[in-house]
Write a protein that holds these residues in place. Structure first.
Motif, mmCIF file in Angstrom:
data_model
loop_
_atom_site.group_PDB
_atom_site.id
_atom_site.type_symbol
_atom_site.label_atom_id
_atom_site.label_comp_id
_atom_site.label_asym_id
_atom_site.label_seq_id
_atom_site.Cartn_x
_atom_site.Cartn_y
_atom_site.Cartn_z
ATOM 1 N N ASP A 261 49.349 45.446 129.887
ATOM 2 C CA ASP A 261 49.845 44.233 130.556
ATOM 3 C C ASP A 261 50.561 44.549 131.865
ATOM 4 O O ASP A 261 51.200 43.680 132.458
ATOM 5 C CB ASP A 261 50.755 43.427 129.626
ATOM 6 C CG ASP A 261 52.056 44.154 129.281
ATOM 7 O OD1 ASP A 261 52.320 45.233 129.860
ATOM 8 O OD2 ASP A 261 52.809 43.648 128.429
ATOM 9 N N ALA A 262 50.462 45.823 132.336
ATOM 10 C CA ALA A 262 51.015 46.266 133.623
ATOM 11 C C ALA A 262 52.543 46.327 133.620
ATOM 12 O O ALA A 262 53.173 46.217 134.666
ATOM 13 C CB ALA A 262 50.532 45.373 134.774
ATOM 14 N N THR A 263 53.142 46.531 132.438
ATOM 15 C CA THR A 263 54.597 46.706 132.373
ATOM 16 C C THR A 263 54.930 47.904 131.505
ATOM 17 O O THR A 263 54.141 48.326 130.650
ATOM 18 C CB THR A 263 55.305 45.473 131.774
ATOM 19 O OG1 THR A 263 54.971 45.354 130.381
ATOM 20 C CG2 THR A 263 54.929 44.207 132.518
ATOM 21 N N MET A 264 56.121 48.458 131.755
ATOM 22 C CA MET A 264 56.730 49.399 130.829
ATOM 23 C C MET A 264 57.978 48.732 130.272
ATOM 24 O O MET A 264 58.609 47.911 130.939
ATOM 25 C CB MET A 264 57.071 50.727 131.525
ATOM 26 C CG MET A 264 58.053 50.619 132.673
ATOM 27 S SD MET A 264 58.341 52.202 133.513
ATOM 28 C CE MET A 264 59.172 53.134 132.237
ATOM 29 N N ARG A 265 58.304 49.072 129.043
ATOM 30 C CA ARG A 265 59.478 48.489 128.401
ATOM 31 C C ARG A 265 60.373 49.595 127.845
ATOM 32 O O ARG A 265 59.892 50.635 127.411
ATOM 33 C CB ARG A 265 59.076 47.525 127.273
ATOM 34 C CG ARG A 265 58.551 46.182 127.786
ATOM 35 C CD ARG A 265 58.152 45.258 126.649
ATOM 36 N NE ARG A 265 57.707 43.961 127.143
ATOM 37 C CZ ARG A 265 58.405 42.826 127.029
ATOM 38 N NH1 ARG A 265 59.584 42.830 126.431
ATOM 39 N NH2 ARG A 265 57.921 41.690 127.506
ATOM 40 N N ILE A 266 61.679 49.303 127.872
ATOM 41 C CA ILE A 266 62.681 50.199 127.312
ATOM 42 C C ILE A 266 63.201 49.544 126.039
ATOM 43 O O ILE A 266 63.634 48.387 126.060
ATOM 44 C CB ILE A 266 63.846 50.449 128.294
ATOM 45 C CG1 ILE A 266 63.327 50.649 129.727
ATOM 46 C CG2 ILE A 266 64.692 51.623 127.833
ATOM 47 C CD1 ILE A 266 62.391 51.807 129.892
ATOM 48 N N TRP A 267 63.187 50.286 124.922
ATOM 49 C CA TRP A 267 63.566 49.750 123.622
ATOM 50 C C TRP A 267 64.729 50.542 123.038
ATOM 51 O O TRP A 267 64.796 51.759 123.200
ATOM 52 C CB TRP A 267 62.399 49.820 122.636
ATOM 53 C CG TRP A 267 61.098 49.268 123.117
ATOM 54 C CD1 TRP A 267 60.141 49.918 123.827
ATOM 55 C CD2 TRP A 267 60.606 47.928 122.917
ATOM 56 N NE1 TRP A 267 59.073 49.076 124.080
ATOM 57 C CE2 TRP A 267 59.330 47.855 123.529
ATOM 58 C CE3 TRP A 267 61.104 46.797 122.255
ATOM 59 C CZ2 TRP A 267 58.551 46.702 123.517
ATOM 60 C CZ3 TRP A 267 60.335 45.649 122.233
ATOM 61 C CH2 TRP A 267 59.083 45.598 122.852
ATOM 62 N N ALA A 268 65.614 49.849 122.330
ATOM 63 C CA ALA A 268 66.660 50.515 121.558
ATOM 64 C C ALA A 268 66.102 50.812 120.174
ATOM 65 O O ALA A 268 65.688 49.901 119.455
ATOM 66 C CB ALA A 268 67.897 49.623 121.458
ATOM 67 N N SER A 269 66.082 52.075 119.792
ATOM 68 C CA SER A 269 65.456 52.435 118.518
ATOM 69 C C SER A 269 66.289 51.991 117.321
ATOM 70 O O SER A 269 65.753 51.793 116.229
ATOM 71 C CB SER A 269 65.228 53.949 118.457
ATOM 72 O OG SER A 269 66.453 54.654 118.540
ATOM 73 N N GLU A 270 67.589 51.821 117.511
ATOM 74 C CA GLU A 270 68.451 51.473 116.376
ATOM 75 C C GLU A 270 68.131 50.098 115.807
ATOM 76 O O GLU A 270 68.067 49.910 114.592
ATOM 77 C CB GLU A 270 69.923 51.538 116.789
ATOM 78 C CG GLU A 270 70.883 51.253 115.649
ATOM 79 C CD GLU A 270 72.339 51.382 116.075
ATOM 80 O OE1 GLU A 270 73.218 51.199 115.211
ATOM 81 O OE2 GLU A 270 72.593 51.664 117.259
ATOM 82 N N ASP A 271 67.920 49.117 116.701
ATOM 83 C CA ASP A 271 67.671 47.757 116.212
ATOM 84 C C ASP A 271 66.347 47.168 116.704
ATOM 85 O O ASP A 271 66.006 46.033 116.373
ATOM 86 C CB ASP A 271 68.824 46.831 116.603
ATOM 87 C CG ASP A 271 69.090 46.833 118.111
ATOM 88 O OD1 ASP A 271 68.255 47.355 118.866
ATOM 89 O OD2 ASP A 271 70.147 46.321 118.524
ATOM 90 N N GLY A 283 51.141 46.785 139.988
ATOM 91 C CA GLY A 283 50.605 45.678 139.205
ATOM 92 C C GLY A 283 49.375 46.052 138.401
ATOM 93 O O GLY A 283 48.552 45.199 138.078
ATOM 94 N N ALA A 284 49.252 47.337 138.059
ATOM 95 C CA ALA A 284 48.061 47.833 137.372
ATOM 96 C C ALA A 284 48.358 48.124 135.907
ATOM 97 O O ALA A 284 49.515 48.277 135.500
ATOM 98 C CB ALA A 284 47.556 49.104 138.055
ATOM 99 N N GLU A 285 47.311 48.230 135.101
ATOM 100 C CA GLU A 285 47.467 48.639 133.716
ATOM 101 C C GLU A 285 48.138 50.010 133.666
ATOM 102 O O GLU A 285 47.748 50.935 134.381
ATOM 103 C CB GLU A 285 46.098 48.734 133.026
ATOM 104 C CG GLU A 285 45.375 47.412 132.897
ATOM 105 C CD GLU A 285 43.988 47.598 132.272
ATOM 106 O OE1 GLU A 285 43.453 48.730 132.343
ATOM 107 O OE2 GLU A 285 43.451 46.619 131.723
ATOM 108 N N LEU A 286 49.138 50.138 132.806
ATOM 109 C CA LEU A 286 49.808 51.420 132.616
ATOM 110 C C LEU A 286 49.182 52.117 131.413
ATOM 111 O O LEU A 286 49.047 51.527 130.337
ATOM 112 C CB LEU A 286 51.301 51.216 132.413
ATOM 113 C CG LEU A 286 52.086 50.881 133.690
ATOM 114 C CD1 LEU A 286 53.508 50.472 133.366
ATOM 115 C CD2 LEU A 286 52.098 52.077 134.638
ATOM 116 N N LEU A 287 48.823 53.391 131.588
ATOM 117 C CA LEU A 287 48.011 54.084 130.597
ATOM 118 C C LEU A 287 48.709 55.245 129.911
ATOM 119 O O LEU A 287 48.263 55.695 128.855
ATOM 120 C CB LEU A 287 46.728 54.588 131.258
ATOM 121 C CG LEU A 287 45.916 53.516 132.012
ATOM 122 C CD1 LEU A 287 44.729 54.154 132.715
ATOM 123 C CD2 LEU A 287 45.462 52.430 131.054
#
Length: 508
Positions: A261-271, A283-287
């Motif tokens: 979807d052309a984004t990167m996301r940062i996640w908290a692993s705890e919750d 604006g390109a697909e991230l692979l």
């Protein structure tokens, strides 16, 4: 920001005698600082052992601090310790850099977003990163020579080439290569992503029982294997298209994911909450994605418009000078252990090496290798010490050639020389492979790969004939990725139908 010594004092405050005892402990803290200063050069490809080593050293030094040794004896020990480490690992270029370097290590392991920006702005951290860059041990030719020297200095018949021989042999099970990779069967099967491919599965760093996998259904699963029965702790949702790749931070508190979807996301692993969404600069697909191993504030991503970008995940912005173009879609990324070299592979069969500026995040293109024209490079894994028999820095590559390729890294610009290949079935799927994490602590060395024949294959890289060590059968679709936990007691594999199998090593 607390200094390294202040942090040591905090951690050991309960164990030190009050009053004069605090002063008596000062030399031991200096000893620990010297150890930390050289810690990056101990088992450079196994950060978990470096962490365990420095924790154990801290414990022993705290205990000795209470023994009441004469101050002169302590200072003599400090001098001798520094001299021995200098002889073993070479002099450091900045005598005063121990505290700054230790601070940089501490900051790099504290990867929550509210703490990461001070790493970028702190001048001591910049100095430390510059120090790492200036140390001559960055030379891969020198690294290979050092590896050989360590081996040759060992008494005849030594089993392993490191100072942690006994502990490492114990972790490896004190067994032969074939015995150690005899897996008895399935420990658990996860099928929450059924009908959509799971392109990546990874155990958390230095962890035996925490596992994550991403799916083309757009989600990421965080799983816990103990206590029984294994469970899915969190399902991370937010990407609107398939998740192509993800990576754990060094301290496992966050994950970075890339998506079609052309984004990167940062996640908290705890919750499992999403901390930040960052759009691709093109604006390109991230692979694909990977953390910078020394500074987890920086993540490198590869996209479908042939570009590699270094991203600051605190600011959500691209690093100035941290972009470069390849000949095709960027499918695979891997740093060397010190974080000074980056390799990137594309779907046209090329692998590029980049010099990474530790202070600024700037990329400088160094070398290009055409593995095979038109054959997508789907996986790259770097390792600086493979085994006592394979003492050169190495790169493991999957490239849709029906072969798994092992390359030797011949210089500090990432030039590659083919060492050998192993037969697998891979012509069209994004299959990945890994070096076994404990390989350098036993005779022989093993690599593991997925395959389009629906099997997991183990190969001994030093066995001239009949290199196949084991083959696991149980998947009903091409096996795309494999991952060991830190002590190799469990192996996870994922496939194109969405199934994740956790295999258990046979108990002797």
């Amino acid at each position: 920001m607390l200094t390294f010594q202040a942090l040591v004092l905090q951690a050991s405050a309960g164990g030190h005698a009050r009053g004069g005892g605090r002063g008596m402990a000062a030399v031991w803290q200096q000893v620990l600082a010297v150890d930390a200063r050289y810690n990056a050069y101990r088992t450079p490809t196994f950060p978990q052992f470096r962490t365990q080593y420095i924790r154990r050293r801290s414990q022993l030094l705290r205990e000795n601090a209470k023994a009441g040794h004469p101050p002169a004896l302590r200072r003599q020990y400090l001098r001798l310790r520094g001299q021995l480490l200098g002889q073993r690992y070479g002099p450091l270029s900045e005598p005063g850099s121990a505290r700054a370097y230790s601070n940089s290590i501490i900051r790099s392991s504290r990867t929550t977003l509210d703490r990461m920006e001070d790493f970028e702005d702190d001048p001591r951290a910049l100095g430390a990163r510059g120090h790492r860059r200036s140390v001559s041990r960055g030379s891969y030719q020198l690294q290979a020579q050092m590896n050989r020297a360590v081996y040759e200095d060992r008494p005849p018949g030594s089993v392993v080439p490191t100072s942690a021989a006994e502990a490492s042999r114990a972790m490896a099970g004190d067994t032969s290569l074939s015995e150690n990779y005899a897996f008895a069967g399935m420990y658990h099967v996860f099928d929450q992503h059924v009908d959509e491919a799971v392109p990546r599965v990874r155990f958390a760093n230095d962890d035996r029982h925490r596992l994550a996998c991403c799916s083309l259904d757009g989600s990421i699963s965080l799983c816990q294997l103990v206590p029984a029965p294994p469970t899915v702790l969190h399902v991370l949702r937010g990407h609107t298209r398939g998740v192509s790749d993800f990576a754990w931070s060094l301290s496992n508190d966050i994950l970075v994911s890339t998506s079609l979807d052309a984004t990167m996301r940062i996640w908290a692993s705890e919750d499992g909450r999403c901390i930040r969404e960052i759009p691709d600069p093109d604006g390109a697909e991230l692979l694909c994605c990977t953390f910078q191993p020394v500074n987890n504030n920086l993540t490198v991503v590869g996209n479908a418009k042939h570009n590699v970008h270094v991203m600051n995940i605190s600011t959500g912005k691209k690093v100035k000078g941290g972009s470069s173009k390849l000949t095709g879609r960027v499918l695979a990324l891997s740093f060397d252990a010190p974080g000074r070299l980056l390799w990137a592979g594309d779907d046209r069969g090329s692998v590029f090496s980049f010099l990474f500026d530790m202070a600024t995040g700037k990329l400088t293109k160094a070398k290009r290798l055409v593995v095979h024209e038109g054959s997508p490079v789907t996986s790259i894994s770097a390792r600086s010490w493979v085994s006592r028999e394979a003492r050169d820095p190495s790169l493991l590559i999957n490239a849709c050639l029906n072969k798994l390729l092992l390359y030797r890294v011949v210089d500090n610009e990432g030039t590659l020389q083919l060492k050998r290949s192993f037969p697998i079935e891979q012509s069209s799927h994004p299959v990945r492979s890994i070096f076994c994490p404990l390989m350098s602590f036993r005779q022989g060395a093993c690599v593991v790969t997925g395959s389009e024949d629906m099997c997991v294959h183990f190969f001994d890289v030093e066995r001239a004939a009949k290199a196949a060590v084991n083959k696991l059968q149980g998947h009903s679709a091409p096996v795309l990725d494999v991952s060991f936990n830190c002590d190799e007691s469990l192996l996870a594999s994922s496939d194109a139908s969405g199934m994740v199998i956790v295999w258990r090593r046979e108990q002797k």
